[in-house]
Design a protein around this motif. Structure first.
Motif, PDB file in Angstrom:
ATOM      1  N   ARG A  72       0.796  -1.221   0.000  1.00  0.00           N
ATOM      2  CA  ARG A  72       0.000   0.000   0.000  1.00  0.00           C
ATOM      3  C   ARG A  72       0.834   1.279   0.000  1.00  0.00           C
ATOM      4  NH1 ARG A  72      -5.593  -0.652   2.920  1.00  0.00           N
ATOM      5  NH2 ARG A  72      -6.015  -2.794   2.374  1.00  0.00           N
ATOM      6  N   VAL A  73       2.128   1.168   0.191  1.00  0.00           N
ATOM      7  CA  VAL A  73       3.005   2.342   0.167  1.00  0.00           C
ATOM      8  C   VAL A  73       3.313   2.674  -1.291  1.00  0.00           C
ATOM      9  CG1 VAL A  73       5.287   3.200   0.820  1.00  0.00           C
ATOM     10  CG2 VAL A  73       4.005   1.787   2.397  1.00  0.00           C
ATOM     11  N   THR A  74       3.299   3.942  -1.612  1.00  0.00           N
ATOM     12  CA  THR A  74       3.601   4.358  -2.975  1.00  0.00           C
ATOM     13  C   THR A  74       5.021   3.933  -3.352  1.00  0.00           C
ATOM     14  OG1 THR A  74       3.849   6.257  -4.436  1.00  0.00           O
ATOM     15  CG2 THR A  74       4.287   6.643  -2.120  1.00  0.00           C
ATOM     16  N   PRO A  75       5.235   3.520  -4.594  1.00  0.00           N
ATOM     17  CA  PRO A  75       6.579   3.104  -4.993  1.00  0.00           C
ATOM     18  C   PRO A  75       7.558   4.271  -5.091  1.00  0.00           C
ATOM     19  CG  PRO A  75       5.092   3.006  -6.853  1.00  0.00           C
ATOM     20  CD  PRO A  75       4.258   3.299  -5.648  1.00  0.00           C
ATOM     21  N   MET A  76       7.057   5.489  -5.060  1.00  0.00           N
ATOM     22  CA  MET A  76       7.946   6.646  -5.149  1.00  0.00           C
ATOM     23  C   MET A  76       8.779   6.820  -3.887  1.00  0.00           C
ATOM     24  SD  MET A  76       7.683   7.668  -8.127  1.00  0.00           S
ATOM     25  CE  MET A  76       8.579   9.183  -8.074  1.00  0.00           C
ATOM     26  N   LEU A  77       8.291   6.333  -2.753  1.00  0.00           N
ATOM     27  CA  LEU A  77       9.043   6.456  -1.502  1.00  0.00           C
ATOM     28  C   LEU A  77      10.340   5.650  -1.550  1.00  0.00           C
ATOM     29  CD1 LEU A  77       9.163   7.543   1.407  1.00  0.00           C
ATOM     30  CD2 LEU A  77       7.795   5.594   2.087  1.00  0.00           C
ATOM     31  N   PRO A  78      10.301   4.333  -1.799  1.00  0.00           N
ATOM     32  CA  PRO A  78      11.577   3.615  -1.864  1.00  0.00           C
ATOM     33  C   PRO A  78      12.429   3.991  -3.065  1.00  0.00           C
ATOM     34  CG  PRO A  78       9.757   2.123  -2.322  1.00  0.00           C
ATOM     35  CD  PRO A  78       9.167   3.421  -1.886  1.00  0.00           C
ATOM     36  N   VAL A  79      11.796   4.380  -4.168  1.00  0.00           N
ATOM     37  CA  VAL A  79      12.576   4.749  -5.349  1.00  0.00           C
ATOM     38  C   VAL A  79      13.344   6.053  -5.109  1.00  0.00           C
ATOM     39  CG1 VAL A  79      12.353   5.529  -7.737  1.00  0.00           C
ATOM     40  CG2 VAL A  79      11.200   3.465  -6.988  1.00  0.00           C
ATOM     41  N   SER A  80      12.728   6.996  -4.424  1.00  0.00           N
ATOM     42  CA  SER A  80      13.457   8.242  -4.149  1.00  0.00           C
ATOM     43  C   SER A  80      14.597   8.005  -3.164  1.00  0.00           C
ATOM     44  CB  SER A  80      12.507   9.331  -3.659  1.00  0.00           C
ATOM     45  OG  SER A  80      11.871   8.937  -2.471  1.00  0.00           O
ATOM     46  N   VAL A  81      14.404   7.108  -2.199  1.00  0.00           N
ATOM     47  CA  VAL A  81      15.517   6.748  -1.299  1.00  0.00           C
ATOM     48  C   VAL A  81      16.623   6.086  -2.120  1.00  0.00           C
ATOM     49  CG1 VAL A  81      16.202   5.312   0.645  1.00  0.00           C
ATOM     50  CG2 VAL A  81      14.050   6.548   0.729  1.00  0.00           C
ATOM     51  N   SER A  82      16.240   5.229  -3.046  1.00  0.00           N
ATOM     52  CA  SER A  82      17.217   4.564  -3.907  1.00  0.00           C
ATOM     53  C   SER A  82      17.993   5.572  -4.756  1.00  0.00           C
ATOM     54  CB  SER A  82      16.496   3.563  -4.808  1.00  0.00           C
ATOM     55  OG  SER A  82      17.369   3.004  -5.744  1.00  0.00           O
ATOM     56  N   LEU A  83      17.288   6.570  -5.280  1.00  0.00           N
ATOM     57  CA  LEU A  83      17.963   7.600  -6.076  1.00  0.00           C
ATOM     58  C   LEU A  83      18.948   8.411  -5.237  1.00  0.00           C
ATOM     59  CD1 LEU A  83      15.029   8.907  -8.293  1.00  0.00           C
ATOM     60  CD2 LEU A  83      16.990   7.540  -9.011  1.00  0.00           C
ATOM     61  N   VAL A  84      18.577   8.696  -3.992  1.00  0.00           N
ATOM     62  CA  VAL A  84      19.489   9.419  -3.102  1.00  0.00           C
ATOM     63  C   VAL A  84      20.736   8.580  -2.843  1.00  0.00           C
ATOM     64  CG1 VAL A  84      19.774  10.259  -0.741  1.00  0.00           C
ATOM     65  CG2 VAL A  84      17.733  10.858  -2.026  1.00  0.00           C
ATOM     66  N   LEU A  85      20.544   7.288  -2.554  1.00  0.00           N
ATOM     67  CA  LEU A  85      21.688   6.420  -2.279  1.00  0.00           C
ATOM     68  C   LEU A  85      22.598   6.283  -3.501  1.00  0.00           C
ATOM     69  CD1 LEU A  85      19.978   3.551  -0.246  1.00  0.00           C
ATOM     70  CD2 LEU A  85      21.322   5.447   0.630  1.00  0.00           C
ATOM     71  N   LEU A  86      22.008   6.088  -4.664  1.00  0.00           N
ATOM     72  CA  LEU A  86      22.823   5.971  -5.876  1.00  0.00           C
ATOM     73  C   LEU A  86      23.509   7.291  -6.221  1.00  0.00           C
ATOM     74  CD1 LEU A  86      20.573   3.759  -8.156  1.00  0.00           C
ATOM     75  CD2 LEU A  86      22.728   3.129  -7.073  1.00  0.00           C
ATOM     76  N   GLY A  87      22.808   8.396  -6.016  1.00  0.00           N
ATOM     77  CA  GLY A  87      23.406   9.700  -6.294  1.00  0.00           C
ATOM     78  C   GLY A  87      24.573  10.006  -5.374  1.00  0.00           C
ATOM     79  N   LEU A  88      24.392   9.726  -4.091  1.00  0.00           N
ATOM     80  CA  LEU A  88      25.492   9.964  -3.146  1.00  0.00           C
ATOM     81  C   LEU A  88      26.675   9.044  -3.424  1.00  0.00           C
ATOM     82  CD1 LEU A  88      23.561  10.520   0.196  1.00  0.00           C
ATOM     83  CD2 LEU A  88      24.828  12.214  -1.130  1.00  0.00           C
ATOM     84  N   THR A  89      26.402   7.808  -3.818  1.00  0.00           N
ATOM     85  CA  THR A  89      27.492   6.889  -4.167  1.00  0.00           C
ATOM     86  C   THR A  89      28.239   7.376  -5.393  1.00  0.00           C
ATOM     87  OG1 THR A  89      26.264   5.020  -3.229  1.00  0.00           O
ATOM     88  CG2 THR A  89      28.040   4.497  -4.744  1.00  0.00           C
ATOM     89  N   ALA A  90      27.518   7.851  -6.397  1.00  0.00           N
ATOM     90  CA  ALA A  90      28.174   8.368  -7.607  1.00  0.00           C
ATOM     91  C   ALA A  90      29.015   9.594  -7.290  1.00  0.00           C
ATOM     92  CB  ALA A  90      27.119   8.699  -8.668  1.00  0.00           C
ATOM     93  N   VAL A  91      28.488  10.485  -6.467  1.00  0.00           N
ATOM     94  CA  VAL A  91      29.262  11.682  -6.098  1.00  0.00           C
ATOM     95  C   VAL A  91      30.493  11.279  -5.295  1.00  0.00           C
ATOM     96  CG1 VAL A  91      29.203  13.784  -4.696  1.00  0.00           C
ATOM     97  CG2 VAL A  91      27.315  13.261  -6.217  1.00  0.00           C
ATOM     98  N   ALA A  92      30.355  10.268  -4.425  1.00  0.00           N
ATOM     99  CA  ALA A  92      31.503   9.825  -3.628  1.00  0.00           C
ATOM    100  C   ALA A  92      32.580   9.197  -4.510  1.00  0.00           C
ATOM    101  CB  ALA A  92      31.052   8.822  -2.564  1.00  0.00           C
ATOM    102  N   LEU A  93      32.179   8.529  -5.559  1.00  0.00           N
ATOM    103  CA  LEU A  93      33.168   7.895  -6.439  1.00  0.00           C
ATOM    104  C   LEU A  93      33.818   8.882  -7.397  1.00  0.00           C
ATOM    105  CD1 LEU A  93      31.288   4.584  -7.305  1.00  0.00           C
ATOM    106  CD2 LEU A  93      33.214   4.890  -5.731  1.00  0.00           C
TER     107      LEU A  93
END
Length: 178
Positions: free
Chosen positions: A65-86
């Motif tokens: 029942r949770v919108t898929p945008m919630l975990p996807v936006s967390v995923s985008l933050v994690l991937l974005g921070l990882t890319a910036v760190a690399l």
């Protein structure tokens, strides 16, 4: 509207998740360096923090029942921070120092959040999470919870509703919790 709220909530939960994991990583690294056990000193607190992070990830990834945008936006933050760190670690090093930021920077540079980001991106591809079911839209609150606790299965729903309305009209005593 629930997708917008979910997306914005995920943008806030992403950095919180990174800092919580970084805080746990720092404490575990110190415990390992001192040849300590997780049952000594701040070890139980770290285990509780990791359990809370696991619960948060489960609550983001699993409920339909949770919108898929919630975990996807967390995923985008994690991937974005990882890319910036690399690519540009010096940009992340300019951020203010918070509890857990050193451990988070280390984990980001190692790519430790990539598997978690992939798991959190998976609900994007589950079609049932994008729309509410037809039964939920048409049902009123009373009808929605009607069959949840069937006390007498031989009675029909209309008879049970009529009895409840009759009982409510006979009693005008307010119901207060003690």
């Amino acid at each position: 509207m629930r997708h917008v709220v979910g997306f914005l909530s995920g943008l806030l939960l992403g950095p919180l998740l990174v800092l919580a994991c970084g805080w746990a990583f720092e404490h575990l690294r110190v415990l390992h360096g001192a040849q300590g056990s997780v049952l000594q000193g701040s070890g139980p607190l770290v285990l509780a923090g990791m359990a809370a992070v696991g619960l948060l990830v489960a609550l983001l990834a699993v409920p339909v029942r949770v919108t898929p945008m919630l975990p996807v936006s967390v995923s985008l933050v994690l991937l974005g921070l990882t890319a910036v760190a690399l690519v540009r670690m010096h940009l992340l090093e300019r951020l203010p120092s918070l509890p857990g930021s050193d451990g988070a920077l280390t984990a980001l540079a190692l790519g430790g959040f990539v598997p978690l980001a992939v798991v959190l991106a998976a609900p994007l591809f589950v079609g049932a999470r994008w729309r509410a079911s037809r039964d939920e839209e048409d049902a009123e609150e009373e009808e929605y919870f009607e069959d949840l606790y069937e006390e007498e299965p031989q009675r029909g729903a209309a008879a049970a509703r009529a009895e409840r309305e009759e009982a409510d009209s006979d009693q005008h005593v307010p119901r207060h919790r003690a």
